[in-house]
Structure formats: C-alpha cells, structure tokens
Design a protein around this motif. Structure first.
Motif, PDB file in Angstrom:
ATOM      1  N   SER A  64       0.852  -1.193   0.000  1.00 59.07           N
ATOM      2  CA  SER A  64       0.000   0.000   0.000  1.00 59.07           C
ATOM      3  C   SER A  64       0.884   1.237   0.000  1.00 59.07           C
ATOM      4  O   SER A  64       2.109   1.149   0.196  1.00 59.07           O
ATOM      5  N   GLY A  65       0.255   2.387  -0.179  1.00 50.83           N
ATOM      6  CA  GLY A  65       1.007   3.637  -0.107  1.00 50.83           C
ATOM      7  C   GLY A  65       1.571   3.876   1.272  1.00 50.83           C
ATOM      8  O   GLY A  65       2.641   4.486   1.419  1.00 50.83           O
ATOM      9  N   THR A  66       0.870   3.410   2.292  1.00 53.66           N
ATOM     10  CA  THR A  66       1.372   3.505   3.666  1.00 53.66           C
ATOM     11  C   THR A  66       2.434   2.460   3.925  1.00 53.66           C
ATOM     12  O   THR A  66       3.405   2.698   4.646  1.00 53.66           O
ATOM     13  N   GLY A  67       2.253   1.275   3.334  1.00 57.31           N
ATOM     14  CA  GLY A  67       3.148   0.163   3.609  1.00 57.31           C
ATOM     15  C   GLY A  67       4.443   0.172   2.832  1.00 57.31           C
ATOM     16  O   GLY A  67       5.474  -0.311   3.323  1.00 57.31           O
ATOM     17  N   LEU A  68       4.442   0.717   1.623  1.00 56.82           N
ATOM     18  CA  LEU A  68       5.648   0.697   0.797  1.00 56.82           C
ATOM     19  C   LEU A  68       6.845   1.385   1.478  1.00 56.82           C
ATOM     20  O   LEU A  68       7.970   0.876   1.385  1.00 56.82           O
ATOM     21  N   PRO A  69       6.658   2.520   2.164  1.00 60.83           N
ATOM     22  CA  PRO A  69       7.787   3.099   2.898  1.00 60.83           C
ATOM     23  C   PRO A  69       8.316   2.176   3.999  1.00 60.83           C
ATOM     24  O   PRO A  69       9.529   2.175   4.278  1.00 60.83           O
ATOM     25  N   ILE A  70       7.446   1.361   4.613  1.00 64.04           N
ATOM     26  CA  ILE A  70       7.888   0.394   5.614  1.00 64.04           C
ATOM     27  C   ILE A  70       8.717  -0.693   4.947  1.00 64.04           C
ATOM     28  O   ILE A  70       9.774  -1.090   5.447  1.00 64.04           O
ATOM     29  N   LEU A  71       8.249  -1.181   3.808  1.00 61.68           N
ATOM     30  CA  LEU A  71       8.999  -2.181   3.050  1.00 61.68           C
ATOM     31  C   LEU A  71      10.368  -1.632   2.657  1.00 61.68           C
ATOM     32  O   LEU A  71      11.387  -2.334   2.774  1.00 61.68           O
ATOM     33  N   TYR A  72      10.407  -0.406   2.191  1.00 59.13           N
ATOM     34  CA  TYR A  72      11.661   0.230   1.781  1.00 59.13           C
ATOM     35  C   TYR A  72      12.651   0.287   2.949  1.00 59.13           C
ATOM     36  O   TYR A  72      13.833  -0.064   2.803  1.00 59.13           O
ATOM     37  N   GLN A  73      12.171   0.716   4.112  1.00 62.13           N
ATOM     38  CA  GLN A  73      13.041   0.786   5.289  1.00 62.13           C
ATOM     39  C   GLN A  73      13.537  -0.592   5.689  1.00 62.13           C
ATOM     40  O   GLN A  73      14.722  -0.770   6.044  1.00 62.13           O
ATOM     41  N   ALA A  74      12.643  -1.590   5.650  1.00 65.25           N
ATOM     42  CA  ALA A  74      13.018  -2.942   6.055  1.00 65.25           C
ATOM     43  C   ALA A  74      14.085  -3.520   5.128  1.00 65.25           C
ATOM     44  O   ALA A  74      15.008  -4.204   5.570  1.00 65.25           O
ATOM     45  N   ILE A  75      13.966  -3.256   3.828  1.00 68.07           N
ATOM     46  CA  ILE A  75      14.971  -3.729   2.866  1.00 68.07           C
ATOM     47  C   ILE A  75      16.321  -3.091   3.159  1.00 68.07           C
ATOM     48  O   ILE A  75      17.370  -3.754   3.138  1.00 68.07           O
ATOM     49  N   GLY A  76      16.321  -1.788   3.462  1.00 61.13           N
ATOM     50  CA  GLY A  76      17.564  -1.100   3.789  1.00 61.13           C
ATOM     51  C   GLY A  76      18.206  -1.649   5.041  1.00 61.13           C
ATOM     52  O   GLY A  76      19.426  -1.887   5.079  1.00 61.13           O
ATOM     53  N   LEU A  77      17.416  -1.887   6.072  1.00 61.69           N
ATOM     54  CA  LEU A  77      17.944  -2.434   7.323  1.00 61.69           C
ATOM     55  C   LEU A  77      18.501  -3.830   7.114  1.00 61.69           C
ATOM     56  O   LEU A  77      19.576  -4.172   7.636  1.00 61.69           O
ATOM     57  N   ALA A  78      17.782  -4.663   6.343  1.00 60.48           N
ATOM     58  CA  ALA A  78      18.247  -6.024   6.086  1.00 60.48           C
ATOM     59  C   ALA A  78      19.537  -6.042   5.279  1.00 60.48           C
ATOM     60  O   ALA A  78      20.337  -6.974   5.388  1.00 60.48           O
ATOM     61  N   ALA A  79      19.761  -4.992   4.475  1.00 60.94           N
ATOM     62  CA  ALA A  79      20.979  -4.899   3.668  1.00 60.94           C
ATOM     63  C   ALA A  79      22.151  -4.321   4.466  1.00 60.94           C
ATOM     64  O   ALA A  79      23.251  -4.175   3.926  1.00 60.94           O
ATOM     65  N   GLY A  80      21.901  -3.973   5.727  1.00 61.83           N
ATOM     66  CA  GLY A  80      22.970  -3.477   6.580  1.00 61.83           C
ATOM     67  C   GLY A  80      23.105  -1.974   6.629  1.00 61.83           C
ATOM     68  O   GLY A  80      24.068  -1.459   7.202  1.00 61.83           O
ATOM     69  N   HIS A  81      22.167  -1.258   6.028  1.00 58.72           N
ATOM     70  CA  HIS A  81      22.199   0.199   6.103  1.00 58.72           C
ATOM     71  C   HIS A  81      21.749   0.639   7.490  1.00 58.72           C
ATOM     72  O   HIS A  81      20.634   0.327   7.918  1.00 58.72           O
ATOM     73  N   VAL A  82      22.603   1.340   8.184  1.00 56.25           N
ATOM     74  CA  VAL A  82      22.276   1.752   9.559  1.00 56.25           C
ATOM     75  C   VAL A  82      21.096   2.706   9.569  1.00 56.25           C
ATOM     76  O   VAL A  82      20.190   2.603  10.405  1.00 56.25           O
ATOM     77  N   GLN A  83      21.074   3.624   8.638  1.00 59.56           N
ATOM     78  CA  GLN A  83      19.976   4.583   8.554  1.00 59.56           C
ATOM     79  C   GLN A  83      19.383   4.568   7.152  1.00 59.56           C
ATOM     80  O   GLN A  83      20.067   4.904   6.187  1.00 59.56           O
ATOM     81  N   THR A  84      18.147   4.152   7.080  1.00 59.72           N
ATOM     82  CA  THR A  84      17.421   4.186   5.810  1.00 59.72           C
ATOM     83  C   THR A  84      16.359   5.268   5.920  1.00 59.72           C
ATOM     84  O   THR A  84      15.516   5.216   6.816  1.00 59.72           O
ATOM     85  N   PRO A  85      16.399   6.269   5.070  1.00 62.73           N
ATOM     86  CA  PRO A  85      15.460   7.390   5.214  1.00 62.73           C
ATOM     87  C   PRO A  85      14.020   6.966   4.981  1.00 62.73           C
ATOM     88  O   PRO A  85      13.743   6.022   4.243  1.00 62.73           O
ATOM     89  N   THR A  86      13.112   7.670   5.643  1.00 64.13           N
ATOM     90  CA  THR A  86      11.687   7.468   5.399  1.00 64.13           C
ATOM     91  C   THR A  86      11.316   8.224   4.132  1.00 64.13           C
ATOM     92  O   THR A  86      11.512   9.432   4.027  1.00 64.13           O
ATOM     93  N   ARG A  87      10.790   7.492   3.147  1.00 59.71           N
ATOM     94  CA  ARG A  87      10.479   8.106   1.860  1.00 59.71           C
ATOM     95  C   ARG A  87       9.033   7.811   1.492  1.00 59.71           C
ATOM     96  O   ARG A  87       8.452   6.817   1.928  1.00 59.71           O
ATOM     97  N   SER A  88       8.459   8.634   0.661  1.00 65.50           N
ATOM     98  CA  SER A  88       7.073   8.426   0.238  1.00 65.50           C
ATOM     99  C   SER A  88       7.008   7.319  -0.797  1.00 65.50           C
ATOM    100  O   SER A  88       7.991   7.032  -1.503  1.00 65.50           O
TER     101      SER A  88
END
Length: 349
Positions: free
Chosen positions: A221-245
C-alpha cells in the motif's frame, strides 16, 4: 458530455456551472466518495452522473453542510444518497477512519431530505465500480478483451490495501465486503526472511504472533511501501534508511536510480500479484480480477510479465490462474461510479 470527458481523462471537475434552483428532475440522487482530505459529491439524474464537485471533508458539520448546500442549490430533495468512505459500517453508521469522524444514514437524511440513505465501505463502492464495466474501461493484462459477466474481484493498493468482490447470482450482483488487506503476507524467497524480520522492528503490532507473517497492507500500500523500503535497507545493513514516500520510491525504482527502491518495487509487484492470484482461486471470479486506484493507474509499468507470473504461479492450479481474466480498471472516480451503481441496485430492490 463534458463531465464524461473529464471522468475518462482522470480530471477533477471542481468548479462546474451552477444549476438553477429546481432545474434538475425531482428524481435525482446524490453520491459521495469521502476521503480524509477531500470529498467528491456527484449529482445523478436518470442513472447518469451529470455533475461532480470536490469539497474539503473537514469536520462532520462541514461534511453535512456540503451535502445540504448541494441539495439547496439543486432545489429539491434527492431521492437517495449514498456515501462511500474508508472504514467499517455498523448499524447504519460508518466510521470514516481517514477523516476521523462518524457519519450516519440518519444524519444524511436530515441534511438532504432524502427518502433513502446509505453509508458503504469504500471497497464496497470499488467492487460496484466494475458492475457495468466495458472494454473501453479496462486495460487487459490477460484474458478476454471485454470482461464477461460473472463474479468479480477488485483489489486496490492505495493509502491502504482494499479488496472487494461482487458475487454474481441469478443474473444479479451482490456485494461481499471484507478486510482483504489484513490477510497474512509471508516471505516468498529465502532472501526475504531478513526483510520480514527487519519489518518487525518498524511495525511489530502488524505481525501475526511470533510468525514471519504480517498484514499484507503493511507492505502492499502507499502507507506500507515506505515500511517495506526501510526494512529492505535495514536487512541490507544500512544503519539509517530514510523514510520516503511511496511516490518517490516508485519513481526511483522506475528510473533504476536506487537499488533499495528497485527491490522494494519488485517485492511489492510480485507479492501483490501472488496475493491477488490466491484470492482469485478462493473466489473463482469468472467475471474478472481488477486492479483499481491511483497506484495502478500511475504506475502501469509495474504490472507486466513479472506481475502476471506471480499472479499465475499457483502450483497445481497455475493453469487455472492463467485462465482467469485480469484487468486494470481505467475508470477515473471509481468511488463515485461505484456509489452510483450501488445506488441504482439498492433502489431497484
């Protein structure tokens, strides 16, 4: 004709010419699509939309005043009023979750003088939007050019993930309402396990117990896609993944300018396709499966071969899934169209 042209072009008709008092036939209906920010009000005469307005939703008093003002402008009471919005309906009242207010059929009757008033869930309206759909109203992803008669499934990734259905029985459609966006979503591949685990730290309340399953809406969803984006960044080892629309994520995925966005769009695409295929097997919608809403309309590039493969990938039932008709609805203002179709059906009964 001007209104039909605007609807087909996806435009908003926000400043139409005012009707002289009493100019519309006394048997007119008022339909509404209520959002958290704006409400669209449609005037229906002889079953056809003849006028469309957009007003800020505001408070309950603001909303009821918008209904009342349109009634006064027309000069006669509508025969019926149908108001659609996101939220549960109980005992003639809808809890409009996006607008944070309650709206009852009794209040609509008081504001408009209508003999018949109905409040319905937005995906009840979305399902009804495809009740009279024709070849010109859809883009075909698979199957017949013209949607055949039969049970129809509607899925709309928007702010949330909406799911609606029309059951076709004895020559008539009947709505089935539910909360399809809250079914479980699971990793499809081993490399997705860490992503689902990372999402637990972002939205722990949306997981099903101690499993890796979370509510589908939390990724799709439009609300959920930013959560998915952050989770992918965290799983890839990025310490800080920005919140994006969601809009920015999908733009960068389309341009291949951000690897995290590319992976997020691919997961969104394949999980949505698979989920729609699973729901289709459950419902057996001979009349078609329809993607509706802004995400599908504005990001058509997402819904190609990979999406179809996920939709059709059903193990022993893959052949069955390939036999189903799959479409993108190209109807602008599908909430208004659905409310109108619901209204016509309700009055016939």
């Amino acid at each position: 004709m001007a209104l039909k042209s605007a609807l087909s072009g996806g435009q908003n008709v926000s400043q139409p010419l005012a009707q002289p008092s009493g100019a519309v036939h006394e048997h007119w209906n008022l339909v509404a699509d209520i959002g958290g920010t704006n409400t669209r009000l449609g005037v229906v005469t002889n079953g056809e939309l003849t006028d469309l307005r957009k007003r800020p939703t505001g408070t309950l008093e603001d909303l009821l005043e918008a209904f009342h003002a349109l009634r006064d402008e027309i000069g006669t009471n509508p025969q019926a009023v149908v108001a659609a919005g996101a939220g549960p309906v109980r005992n003639g009242t809808i809890r409009l979750t996006n607008a944070n207010l309650d709206l009852s059929e009794a209040e609509l009757a008081k504001a408009t003088g209508a003999s018949h008033t109905f409040v319905i869930n937005d995906f009840t309206a979305a399902a009804w939007s495809v009740a009279e759909v024709t070849q010109k109203d859809v883009a075909v992803l698979q199957g017949h050019a013209t949607p055949p008669a039969g049970t129809r499934l509607v899925v709309g990734p928007g702010t949330g993930l909406g799911v609606g259905a029309l059951l076709f029985s004895e020559g008539h459609y009947h709505t089935v309402s539910g909360e399809g966006g809250h079914v479980g979503l699971y990793p499809r591949h081993r490399d997705e396990v860490d992503i689902f685990e990372a999402a637990r730290g972002i939205a722990p309340e949306c997981f099903f117990g101690d499993s890796l399953a979370l509510e589908a809406e939390m990724f799709l969803s439009g609300t959920g896609l930013p959560i998915l984006y952050q989770a992918i960044g965290l799983a890839a080892g990025h310490v800080q993944t920005p919140t994006r629309s969601a809009k920015d994520i999908l733009r960068d995925a389309r341009d291949h300018s951000d690897p995290v966005a590319v992976k997020a769009a691919r997961m969104f695409n394949t999980h949505l396709g698979a989920l729609m295929g699973d729901m289709a097997v459950t419902l057996m919608p001979a009349g078609g499966v329809f993607l509706v809403g802004g995400v599908a309309e504005k990001n058509r590039w997402l819904f190609g071969d990979e999406f179809r493969e996920a939709f059709n990938g059903g193990g022993r039932f893959s052949e069955l899934r390939r036999s189903l008709n799959l479409y993108v609805s190209e109807q602008a203002e599908f909430g208004i169209i659905g409310a109108n179709n619901f209204c016509k059906n309700a009055l016939m009964r």
